[in-house]
Design an enzyme around this catalytic site. Structure first.
Site, short mmCIF file in Angstrom:
data_model
loop_
_atom_site.label_atom_id
_atom_site.label_comp_id
_atom_site.label_asym_id
_atom_site.label_seq_id
_atom_site.Cartn_x
_atom_site.Cartn_y
_atom_site.Cartn_z
N LYS A 202 -14.92 2.61 6.98
CA LYS A 202 -16.37 2.68 6.78
C LYS A 202 -16.83 4.06 7.24
O LYS A 202 -16.69 4.43 8.40
CB LYS A 202 -17.08 1.58 7.57
CG LYS A 202 -18.60 1.59 7.38
CD LYS A 202 -19.24 0.46 8.16
CE LYS A 202 -20.75 0.44 8.01
NZ LYS A 202 -21.37 -0.65 8.78
N ARG A 212 -30.72 -0.08 5.14
CA ARG A 212 -31.42 -0.10 6.43
C ARG A 212 -32.87 -0.51 6.26
O ARG A 212 -33.44 -1.16 7.13
CB ARG A 212 -31.27 1.26 7.10
CG ARG A 212 -29.84 1.50 7.58
CD ARG A 212 -29.59 2.88 8.14
NE ARG A 212 -28.18 3.01 8.53
CZ ARG A 212 -27.55 4.15 8.69
NH1 ARG A 212 -28.20 5.29 8.50
NH2 ARG A 212 -26.28 4.18 9.05
N LYS A 225 -24.41 7.51 13.78
CA LYS A 225 -23.27 6.62 13.99
C LYS A 225 -21.93 7.34 13.85
O LYS A 225 -20.89 6.72 13.62
CB LYS A 225 -23.35 5.44 13.00
CG LYS A 225 -24.64 4.63 13.15
CD LYS A 225 -24.61 3.34 12.34
CE LYS A 225 -25.88 2.52 12.57
NZ LYS A 225 -25.82 1.18 11.94
N LYS A 256 -15.87 1.53 2.41
CA LYS A 256 -17.34 1.60 2.27
C LYS A 256 -17.82 2.99 2.66
O LYS A 256 -17.45 3.48 3.72
CB LYS A 256 -17.99 0.54 3.18
CG LYS A 256 -19.51 0.48 3.07
CD LYS A 256 -20.07 -0.57 4.01
CE LYS A 256 -21.60 -0.61 3.90
NZ LYS A 256 -22.20 -1.58 4.84
N SER A 282 -25.99 0.25 -1.05
CA SER A 282 -27.38 0.26 -1.50
C SER A 282 -27.80 1.56 -2.16
O SER A 282 -28.53 1.55 -3.16
CB SER A 282 -28.29 -0.02 -0.30
OG SER A 282 -28.11 0.95 0.72
N TYR A 321 -24.67 -5.39 -5.43
CA TYR A 321 -25.97 -6.03 -5.66
C TYR A 321 -26.18 -6.32 -7.14
O TYR A 321 -27.09 -7.05 -7.51
CB TYR A 321 -27.08 -5.12 -5.12
CG TYR A 321 -26.90 -4.80 -3.66
CD1 TYR A 321 -27.23 -5.73 -2.68
CD2 TYR A 321 -26.34 -3.59 -3.26
CE1 TYR A 321 -27.02 -5.46 -1.34
CE2 TYR A 321 -26.13 -3.30 -1.92
CZ TYR A 321 -26.47 -4.24 -0.96
OH TYR A 321 -26.24 -3.97 0.37
#
Length: 334
Positions: A202, A212, A225, A256, A282, A321
């Site tokens: 990731k 988010r 992060k 990811k 997303s 999605y």
């Protein structure tokens, strides 16, 4: 092995592209509903389908509507639905105790979906960011995201999800040793058949922004992060992470984001030969949708092409999605 090709005109490679029937006959990769995992967002309430502005066509579902969505997914042949909660800001704390509350939003939705649609598998997310007032996947101590204390909390979160009936648990936090610790805890608690799909590779990506928004984390994050998610410049490191997670007990692994990291998908599948998944995140979804809404691309064709790229790269499945749209199209033979 490199294929041998006869010289022209004995070999006219366009022969196998001359009609739809022949193209279908020699097609190397295929996409179906069975390849898809549908991520959905949850929120409290009843009868709620709340649009997410940065993800056109995606909504947050109350638990009752999430059950209806799961029924629709099952009817379309989608095998797995993945749950992400939008947590009430009043429940976000420094100690993140809502993450392992048996009655939290994710666990309630899991139980409701498994009761109503037993034929669909439920995947859940293990990370503290939906419950952390700091917006991080782990505990923050003097500005440092601490590893070992976070892993202890992730174990409690995973156990609560397994007890709620989750079929697949997806640790997305990127802490060291969390797969081994979670696997040991699941075995010890009698959840020997609960699967782990590790977010093994990731990346610290710019493509997560709309997600988010969807989980209410935008603006909450203090810092970044990069001390626990991967450097986008690295590739060999991804293989080390995947190997470690497999040794610790992961059943499946994930890369990811998706399309910017197709090379990683291919390396993982070629190197390890294990069930390999990618998350079309997303930002990837939003770019295709926005361009289509502006008339700049054919959205339906771009959607299918983007997902076929994952299959071509070696992925066994894709979190996307687009899942309901794609499942409906592939059922028609598109």
């Amino acid at each position: 092995m490199r294929p041998i090709v006869a010289p022209f005109p004995a070999a006219r490679l366009r022969r196998t592209r001359q009609s739809g029937a022949i193209r279908a006959l020699v097609q190397e990769n295929h996409l179906s509903a069975a390849d898809l995992i549908w991520p959905i967002f949850l929120r409290d309430g009843e009868g709620v389908e709340e649009p997410i502005s940065s993800m056109p066509g995606v909504v947050r579902y109350s638990v009752d509507r999430a059950v209806e969505a799961a029924k629709r997914a099952h009817d379309l042949g989608i095998p797995v639905i993945c749950l992400f909660p939008y947590t009430d800001p009043a429940l976000k704390t420094v100690d993140c105790t809502e993450a392992w509350n048996p009655e939290n939003l994710s666990n309630r939705a899991t139980r409701a979906i498994k009761a109503a649609v037993p034929g669909i598998a439920v995947m859940t997310d293990v990370a503290l960011d939906p419950y952390n007032i700091n917006g991080h996947d782990g505990f923050v101590d003097n500005g440092e995201i601490v590893n070992d204390r976070t892993v202890e909390a992730l174990v409690k979160q995973a156990l609560s999800q397994a007890e709620a009936g989750a079929d697949i648990i997806g640790p997305s936090d990127m802490m060291d040793n969390r797969i081994g610790a979670i696997r040991a805890a699941l075995e010890g608690a009698g959840h020997k058949d609960t699967m782990l799909m590790s977010y093994s590779a990731k990346y610290a990506s710019a493509f997560y922004g709309p997600f988010r928004d969807a989980v209410g984390a935008s603006g909450a994050l203090k810092g970044d992060k990069k001390t626990y998610q991967m450097n986008p410049a690295n590739s060999d490191e991804a293989l080390r992470l995947v190997e470690r997670d497999l040794q610790e007990g992961a059943d499946m692994v994930m890369v990811k984001p998706g399309m910017p990291y197709l090379d990683i998908c291919t390396r993982v599948k070629t190197t390890f030969g294990v069930p390999t998944f990618a998350y079309q995140v997303s930002g990837e979804y939003a770019m295709i949708k926005a361009a289509a809404q502006n008339g700049w691309i054919d959205g339906e064709k771009a959607m299918i092409e983007s997902l076929m790229a994952f299959k071509r790269a070696g992925c066994d499945g894709i979190l996307t999605y687009f899942a309901p749209e794609v499942a409906a199209l592939t059922a028609k033979g598109v």
